[in-house]
Each structure stands twice: as structure tokens, then as C-alpha cells.
Design a protein around this motif. Structure first.
Motif, PDB file in Angstrom:
ATOM      1  N   TYR A 277      94.368  11.446  74.481  1.00 19.78           N
ATOM      2  CA  TYR A 277      93.989  10.148  73.935  1.00 19.78           C
ATOM      3  C   TYR A 277      95.226   9.527  73.293  1.00 19.78           C
ATOM      4  CZ  TYR A 277      89.597  12.757  74.172  1.00 19.78           C
ATOM      5  OH  TYR A 277      88.549  13.548  74.590  1.00 19.78           O
ATOM      6  N   SER A 278      95.548   8.304  73.644  1.00 18.62           N
ATOM      7  CA  SER A 278      96.735   7.661  73.078  1.00 18.62           C
ATOM      8  C   SER A 278      96.463   6.183  72.852  1.00 18.62           C
ATOM      9  CB  SER A 278      97.948   7.848  74.002  1.00 18.62           C
ATOM     10  OG  SER A 278      97.715   7.213  75.246  1.00 18.62           O
ATOM     11  N   ASN A 279      97.094   5.663  71.817  1.00 17.45           N
ATOM     12  CA  ASN A 279      96.990   4.237  71.528  1.00 17.45           C
ATOM     13  C   ASN A 279      98.139   3.820  70.633  1.00 17.45           C
ATOM     14  OD1 ASN A 279      95.424   5.683  69.268  1.00 17.45           O
ATOM     15  ND2 ASN A 279      95.666   3.630  68.432  1.00 17.45           N
ATOM     16  N   LEU A 280      98.404   2.533  70.605  1.00 20.47           N
ATOM     17  CA  LEU A 280      99.460   1.961  69.778  1.00 20.47           C
ATOM     18  C   LEU A 280      98.910   1.723  68.379  1.00 20.47           C
ATOM     19  CD1 LEU A 280     102.378   0.813  69.772  1.00 20.47           C
ATOM     20  CD2 LEU A 280     101.364  -1.428  70.259  1.00 20.47           C
ATOM     21  N   THR A 281      99.657   2.159  67.376  1.00 23.83           N
ATOM     22  CA  THR A 281      99.210   1.992  66.005  1.00 23.83           C
ATOM     23  C   THR A 281     100.403   1.766  65.104  1.00 23.83           C
ATOM     24  OG1 THR A 281      98.000   3.023  64.178  1.00 23.83           O
ATOM     25  CG2 THR A 281      99.284   4.483  65.579  1.00 23.83           C
ATOM     26  N   THR A 282     100.159   1.145  63.981  1.00 24.12           N
ATOM     27  CA  THR A 282     101.212   0.905  62.994  1.00 24.12           C
ATOM     28  C   THR A 282     101.116   1.867  61.824  1.00 24.12           C
ATOM     29  OG1 THR A 282      99.801  -0.747  61.906  1.00 24.12           O
ATOM     30  CG2 THR A 282     101.344  -1.542  63.569  1.00 24.12           C
ATOM     31  N   ARG A 283     100.166   2.768  61.878  1.00 31.15           N
ATOM     32  CA  ARG A 283      99.932   3.698  60.770  1.00 31.15           C
ATOM     33  C   ARG A 283      99.926   5.121  61.298  1.00 31.15           C
ATOM     34  NH1 ARG A 283      94.469   3.833  56.993  1.00 31.15           N
ATOM     35  NH2 ARG A 283      95.032   5.670  55.752  1.00 31.15           N
ATOM     36  N   THR A 284     100.692   5.993  60.645  1.00 32.60           N
ATOM     37  CA  THR A 284     100.741   7.383  61.059  1.00 32.60           C
ATOM     38  C   THR A 284      99.447   8.086  60.674  1.00 32.60           C
ATOM     39  OG1 THR A 284     103.121   7.402  60.674  1.00 32.60           O
ATOM     40  CG2 THR A 284     102.027   9.543  60.896  1.00 32.60           C
ATOM     41  N   PRO A 285      98.726   8.673  61.637  1.00 32.54           N
ATOM     42  CA  PRO A 285      97.481   9.383  61.305  1.00 32.54           C
ATOM     43  C   PRO A 285      97.767  10.563  60.393  1.00 32.54           C
ATOM     44  CG  PRO A 285      97.650   8.983  63.659  1.00 32.54           C
ATOM     45  CD  PRO A 285      98.991   8.670  63.079  1.00 32.54           C
TER      46      PRO A 285
ATOM     47  N   VAL B 257      88.071   8.022  69.741  1.00 34.25           N
ATOM     48  CA  VAL B 257      87.861   6.579  69.874  1.00 34.25           C
ATOM     49  C   VAL B 257      87.655   5.939  68.503  1.00 34.25           C
ATOM     50  CG1 VAL B 257      86.235   4.851  70.736  1.00 34.25           C
ATOM     51  CG2 VAL B 257      87.035   6.677  72.238  1.00 34.25           C
ATOM     52  N   THR B 258      86.979   6.634  67.613  1.00 36.83           N
ATOM     53  CA  THR B 258      86.802   6.111  66.259  1.00 36.83           C
ATOM     54  C   THR B 258      88.150   5.913  65.578  1.00 36.83           C
ATOM     55  OG1 THR B 258      84.644   7.177  66.046  1.00 36.83           O
ATOM     56  CG2 THR B 258      85.760   6.560  64.009  1.00 36.83           C
ATOM     57  N   ASN B 259      89.074   6.875  65.742  1.00 43.02           N
ATOM     58  CA  ASN B 259      90.420   6.723  65.174  1.00 43.02           C
ATOM     59  C   ASN B 259      91.176   5.586  65.845  1.00 43.02           C
ATOM     60  OD1 ASN B 259      90.310   8.709  63.210  1.00 43.02           O
ATOM     61  ND2 ASN B 259      90.997  10.325  64.594  1.00 43.02           N
ATOM     62  N   MET B 260      91.005   5.423  67.167  1.00 40.96           N
ATOM     63  CA  MET B 260      91.668   4.325  67.862  1.00 40.96           C
ATOM     64  C   MET B 260      91.213   2.978  67.318  1.00 40.96           C
ATOM     65  SD  MET B 260      91.527   5.575  71.841  1.00 40.96           S
ATOM     66  CE  MET B 260      92.416   7.005  72.433  1.00 40.96           C
ATOM     67  N   ILE B 261      89.907   2.833  67.141  1.00 38.84           N
ATOM     68  CA  ILE B 261      89.375   1.566  66.635  1.00 38.84           C
ATOM     69  C   ILE B 261      89.837   1.323  65.202  1.00 38.84           C
ATOM     70  CG2 ILE B 261      87.233   0.370  66.043  1.00 38.84           C
ATOM     71  CD1 ILE B 261      85.906   1.784  68.398  1.00 38.84           C
ATOM     72  N   ARG B 262      89.923   2.383  64.429  1.00 40.13           N
ATOM     73  CA  ARG B 262      90.264   2.233  63.017  1.00 40.13           C
ATOM     74  C   ARG B 262      91.741   1.917  62.822  1.00 40.13           C
ATOM     75  NH1 ARG B 262      88.295   7.198  59.757  1.00 40.13           N
ATOM     76  NH2 ARG B 262      86.340   6.304  60.505  1.00 40.13           N
ATOM     77  N   HIS B 263      92.625   2.538  63.610  1.00 40.38           N
ATOM     78  CA  HIS B 263      94.057   2.415  63.380  1.00 40.38           C
ATOM     79  C   HIS B 263      94.803   1.684  64.502  1.00 40.38           C
ATOM     80  CE1 HIS B 263      93.415   5.164  60.087  1.00 40.38           C
ATOM     81  NE2 HIS B 263      92.994   6.122  60.905  1.00 40.38           N
ATOM     82  N   GLY B 264      94.138   1.359  65.595  1.00 39.44           N
ATOM     83  CA  GLY B 264      94.825   0.737  66.721  1.00 39.44           C
ATOM     84  C   GLY B 264      95.194  -0.714  66.449  1.00 39.44           C
ATOM     85  N   VAL B 265      96.241  -1.164  67.129  1.00 38.79           N
ATOM     86  CA  VAL B 265      96.680  -2.561  67.026  1.00 38.79           C
ATOM     87  C   VAL B 265      95.746  -3.424  67.868  1.00 38.79           C
ATOM     88  CG1 VAL B 265      98.560  -4.169  67.461  1.00 38.79           C
ATOM     89  CG2 VAL B 265      99.057  -1.842  66.650  1.00 38.79           C
ATOM     90  N   PRO B 266      95.141  -4.458  67.299  1.00 33.77           N
ATOM     91  CA  PRO B 266      94.213  -5.297  68.080  1.00 33.77           C
ATOM     92  C   PRO B 266      94.879  -5.867  69.327  1.00 33.77           C
ATOM     93  CG  PRO B 266      94.034  -5.781  65.736  1.00 33.77           C
ATOM     94  CD  PRO B 266      95.216  -4.881  65.896  1.00 33.77           C
ATOM     95  N   GLY B 267      94.177  -5.783  70.451  1.00 33.97           N
ATOM     96  CA  GLY B 267      94.694  -6.295  71.710  1.00 33.97           C
ATOM     97  C   GLY B 267      95.623  -5.363  72.439  1.00 33.97           C
ATOM     98  N   SER B 268      95.930  -4.192  71.868  1.00 39.24           N
ATOM     99  CA  SER B 268      96.857  -3.264  72.513  1.00 39.24           C
ATOM    100  C   SER B 268      96.120  -2.392  73.526  1.00 39.24           C
ATOM    101  CB  SER B 268      97.539  -2.388  71.459  1.00 39.24           C
ATOM    102  OG  SER B 268      96.589  -1.599  70.791  1.00 39.24           O
TER     103      SER B 268
END
Length: 385
Positions: free
Chosen positions: A323-331, A295-306
Motif C-alpha cells: 500500500y503506498s500513497n503520497l503524504t506530507t506527514r511521516t506516519p 486505506v484509513t491511513n491513506m485517507i487520513r494522511h494522503g494528499v488530496p487529489g494524489s
């Protein structure tokens, strides 16, 4: 000798060499300033010599080069303009003997000879003063070499003591793992076996049978978790540095709900599904902590509102958390958060994988089956009966 003991002792003396070099420069300034004007190039050479002496314990190649240039350049000046900067060579000699860097013997010898010629023969002194200067320099040189050897010996002895302490700690760790396996793990397994044997009695009350099944399952699960933890202890893997109280499967839902609230507070839409019904305390605690990292990674790299999702379920007896989320940055595979997830999963012989496809970051953690799956099967059969 160990690898650590063979490693150069860079930066082990703190500010000792820079302090000595600064003292020599201050002595040079105090003795020369009263004699009137002095060529600027000699002051530059003094600075180079003292700067090289101060760096000799941290950057030996650069330090020795600057020190050599500063000392050799002094011979271009008049004897009356020679000061005390030659003593800066003692600092370089101290560092060379202390560190034992490459070619330290010829380097220390060369610095000693250059400093001796500069302080004794190049200085404007009569023979009596020359003898006194030579004696003073030789005594200083002996003290320098002796002090460097004592310093190095003390550091090596500390390293040897640390290695012996690590060896003793390793022996105690293995003995502890062996004793726990032979006592606690075996006792839990025997308790589970006796509970299963008691279930064979035909006239047991339903409530008693239910409690015996739970006791058998919990003891088996605890023994399985303990053996896995002990195997990690035997292999020398680092345990979780953020150890805390274990939680059970009933409290896992509350822990996951807290992380869902974190996602919502960060402006993400969280879809959470917890489908695992029975889980040992070790697995529940591991999944809870991995969820915090994810969840910390999601909050840090996730697209707001996604939208992001958390899935925790049982697949073929394995506990699988996704765990999955939309992001614009490759972890980054070596990021601290993902390394923490890998360490927690490895503690229970689990595995994890990270994928990044079409802007969706997915972390999958799989923990091997434990006796909680067997307990669930027993409860299901009891319910059907």
C-alpha cells in the motif's frame, strides 16, 4: 507475590479520602463559625490540612506535606481558636496504611502524634474533657488503621483472585490449543492425505479428480491455518479483537473494491491490482482487514487529489500486499492503525514494514506461504495435462 500485588494501591479508594477531608472541613466550619471571628491564617491552614488529606491517597508526597504544614501551623494560634481540623490527620493515616507508600510507618506515626497533641493538649479543655477527647481520638485512630488494613486486604484478595482466574484461563487456553491440534488439525491433515491417495487412481473422471484436488488443497490449507492460529494461542498473543466471519479469496476482491471506492470518495486516485488467485480464508480475511487499516491511513494522511496504490500478489509462494500513497506527514511507527496491521500479520506469522521516502508512504505486508500455493500448483498441472 506478583508484580501487580506489589504495586501501590493508588486511586483504589475512589473519592473516599477527598470525601473524608471535605467532611472534616465542613465540621471545622460548623464548629468555629459560631465562636466569632477567627484569624485568616488559621483558615488558610485548615484549607491546607484538608486539601493535603484529600490528596494523600493520590499524591502522597504533596498530600502529606500540605497536611503537615496545615497541622503544625495550628499550634501558632490560640487554644480557643483550635478546631476539628486535626481529624484531617486520620485521613492521611488511612491513606498511608492503605497504600503503604515509602516510609509510611514514620509518616503515619508522626501524623498521629501531631493530631493527638493538637486535639487533646492544645485545645482549651479541663482534664475531664481532655480524657474524653483522648479516648475519642484513640478510638477513631484504631478504627482508621483497622479500616485501612481491611480495605487493603480486600483489594489484594481481589487481585489474587484475578491472578488465579488468569492462571485458570491460561490452562484452559493451552488445553484447548492442544485438543484442537490433536483432533481437528490432525483430522484435516488425514482428510487431505486420503484425498491425495485417491488421486492416484488411474480411472478417475476429470470432474471427480478436480473435486478431490480441491478437497485436498482446502483441507491442507485449513490445517495449516489452524496450526498457525494455535501456535499464536499457545504463545499467549492476543487474538484479533475485531473478529468476524471469515471471507474467502472470491470475496476478497469485493472487499478490496469497497476500499477503492472509499479512496475515490475521499478525493484520491486509487490504482488497485489483485493478482493472487488462490488464498485461504484466514489469509483472505487478514488481507481484507489490513486493507481497511491501510486505506484509513491513506485517507487520513494522503494528499488530496494524489495517486495511491494497492497491490496484492503472490511472490515466491508468499502473499504480499503493498500500500503506498503520497503524504506530507511521516506516519508514526507506534500509531494505532499500524499496530493493528502488525497484530493481524503476526497472527499468521507474517511481517510488515513501513517506509517513507520522497514523500511516499509505503506499507508492505508479507504472509508466509500456505497450502493454497500447493493447491494452485496442482490445479495448474491438471490444466496442462
Amino acid at each position: 507475590m506478583s508484580t501487580e500485588a506489589r504495586r501501590p494501591l493508588y486511586a483504589r479508594s475512589g473519592w473516599f479520602e477527598p470525601t473524608l477531608a471535605l467532611s472534616v472541613f465542613a465540621l471545622q466550619v460548623s464548629t468555629i463559625a459560631a465562636d466569632g471571628p477567627r484569624p485568616a491564617f488559621l483558615w488558610v491552614l485548615d484549607v491546607l490540612a484538608c486539601l493535603g488529606a484529600g490528596l494523600s491517597g493520590y499524591r502522597p508526597a504533596i498530600g502529606v506535606a500540605l497536611l503537615a504544614v496545615g497541622l503544625l501551623g495550628q499550634f501558632a494560634g490560640a487554644p480557643a481558636e483550635t478546631g476539628m481540623s486535626g481529624f484531617a490527620a486520620l485521613t492521611g493515616i488511612f491513606a498511608a496504611v492503605r497504600i503503604r507508600y515509602r516510609h509510611w510507618v514514620p509518616i503515619a506515626t508522626g501524623l498521629a502524634v501531631v493530631a493527638f497533641l493538637l486535639l487533646v493538649f492544645h485545645a482549651p479543655t479541663v482534664w475531664g474533657q481532655m480524657a474524653a477527647s483522648a479516648a475519642l481520638y484513640c478510638v477513631s485512630l484504631v478504627l482508621t488503621v483497622g479500616g485501612a488494613n481491611l480495605w487493603r486486604g480486600a483489594v489484594l484478595r481481589v487481585r489474587q483472585e484475578r491472578e488465579l482466574a488468569e492462571q485458570r484461563s491460561e490452562a484452559r487456553r493451552l488445553a484447548l490449543a492442544r485438543d484442537l491440534h490433536d483432533s481437528v488439525a490432525q483430522s484435516l491433515s488425514h482428510a487431505a492425505m486420503r484425498a491425495h491417495m485417491a488421486l492416484g487412481e488411474p480411472d478417475l473422471q476429470p470432474a471427480v479428480r478436480d473435486q478431490l484436488e480441491r478437497i485436498a488443497g482446502e483441507c491442507s490449507s485449513a490445517a495449516q491455518d489452524l496450526r498457525q492460529l494455535l501456535s499464536t494461542l499457545r504463545e499467549g498473543q492476543s487474538l484479533d479483537p475485531d473478529r468476524g466471519l471469515l471471507i474467502d479469496d472470491e470475496h476478497l476482491a469485493g472487499a478490496v473494491e469497497q476500499q477503492r471506492q472509499r479512496l475515490c470518495a475521499a478525493g484520491l486516485h486509487a490504482d488497485v491490482r489483485l493478482e493472487q488467485r488462490h488464498m485461504s480464508a484466514a489469509r483472505a480475511t487478514t488481507i481484507a482487514k489490513i486493507t481497511v487499516e491501510a486505506v484509513t491511513n491513506m485517507i487520513r494522511h494522503g494528499v488530496p487529489g494524489s495517486k495511491c496504490s494497492i497491490r496484492i500478489a503472490e511472490v515466491d509462494g508468499h502473499v504480499r500486499a503493498t500500500y503506498s500513497n503520497l503524504t506530507t506527514r511521516t506516519p508514526r511507527p507506534a500509531g494505532l492503525g499500524l499496530l493493528g496491521v502488525q497484530e493481524r500479520a503476526a497472527l499468521l506469522k507474517g511481517r510488515c514494514s513501513v517506509t517513507f521516502e520522497d514523500g511516499v508512504w509505503t506499507l508492505t505486508v508479507t504472509l508466509p506461504p500456505g497450502y493454497e500455493s500447493r493447491e494452485e500448483a496442482l490445479l495448474d498441472r491438471h490444466t496442462i495435462a
